[in-house]
Design a protein around this motif. Structure first.
Motif, PDB file in Angstrom:
ATOM      1  N   THR A  95     -14.752  -0.520  -5.837  1.00  0.00           N
ATOM      2  CA  THR A  95     -14.305  -1.906  -6.017  1.00  0.00           C
ATOM      3  C   THR A  95     -13.157  -1.943  -7.017  1.00  0.00           C
ATOM      4  O   THR A  95     -12.162  -2.647  -6.802  1.00  0.00           O
ATOM      5  CB  THR A  95     -15.470  -2.767  -6.527  1.00  0.00           C
ATOM      6  N   ALA A  96     -13.268  -1.198  -8.091  1.00  0.00           N
ATOM      7  CA  ALA A  96     -12.220  -1.188  -9.094  1.00  0.00           C
ATOM      8  C   ALA A  96     -10.953  -0.576  -8.522  1.00  0.00           C
ATOM      9  O   ALA A  96      -9.825  -1.049  -8.783  1.00  0.00           O
ATOM     10  CB  ALA A  96     -12.660  -0.402 -10.318  1.00  0.00           C
ATOM     11  N   ALA A 144      -7.407  -2.425  -7.994  1.00  0.00           N
ATOM     12  CA  ALA A 144      -6.217  -1.832  -8.585  1.00  0.00           C
ATOM     13  C   ALA A 144      -5.120  -1.675  -7.541  1.00  0.00           C
ATOM     14  O   ALA A 144      -3.934  -1.946  -7.805  1.00  0.00           O
ATOM     15  CB  ALA A 144      -6.542  -0.495  -9.220  1.00  0.00           C
ATOM     16  N   ASN A 170     -12.277   7.177  -6.420  1.00  0.00           N
ATOM     17  CA  ASN A 170     -11.990   6.050  -7.314  1.00  0.00           C
ATOM     18  C   ASN A 170     -11.230   4.933  -6.587  1.00  0.00           C
ATOM     19  O   ASN A 170     -11.353   3.771  -6.952  1.00  0.00           O
ATOM     20  CB  ASN A 170     -11.155   6.513  -8.502  1.00  0.00           C
TER      21      ASN A 170
END
Length: 173
Positions: A7-8, A12, A3
């Motif tokens: 990209t996320a 983050a 995760n």
């Protein structure tokens, strides 16, 4: 962990990094603000007035002090003018002549004294001594001119008074 590589996750992590930097920056600013407020308290005291209000109060006090000093200066100028006017009438020139009015070898007991102010106005007093009597004469002088005829000794007293002190032992009789 996959995760964080997406990209996320990267966005983050970047947002978290920016948040940590912003948090550190805000802590540094808070410390600096605390120092500024401490310095303000040292200057302003424990009042609630800010620096701008304090500066305005100082300006008002300075203006009041300036007005007070101007009033005192005007009063002192008035007093100085009065003193100068009074001094204009004070004795500025004087001389004393001693002589023997009757040629008796009596020790030059007769005197003429000139007392004149800065405008050369005043009087000449003559005291004529004889063995058994003394007479006193007063003659007024205005701007260097006598109102009555002067004796040679009285004229000499005025002349010496207006000349000022002599460099030798004193006026000749």
């Amino acid at each position: 962990m996959h995760n964080l590589t997406s990209t996320a996750g990267i966005v983050a992590l970047a947002a978290g990094g920016v948040a940590v930097v912003a948090l550190l920056f805000s802590i540094v600013l808070a410390v600096r603000l605390h120092r500024v407020r401490t310095d303000q308290h040292a200057i302003l005291g424990e009042g609630t007035e800010d620096l701008v209000g304090h500066a305005a109060t100082l300006q008002q006090h300075f203006q009041a002090l300036n007005d007070y000093v101007q009033d005192i200066a005007a009063e002192l100028n008035g007093r100085m003018d009065t003193a100068e006017q009074r001094l204009a009438h004070a004795v500025a020139y004087s001389a004393l002549i001693r002589y023997d009015a009757y040629g008796e070898m009596s020790g030059r007991q007769s005197t003429s004294i000139a007392l004149l102010d800065a405008r050369r106005t005043g009087l000449v007093l003559s005291s004529i001594h004889h063995r058994d009597q003394a007479r006193l004469y007063a003659k007024q002088v205005r701007e260097g001119r006598p109102e009555l005829e002067l004796s040679p000794e009285e004229s000499e007293a005025i002349r010496l008074a207006l000349e000022g002190p002599r460099s030798d032992d004193g006026p000749a009789a």
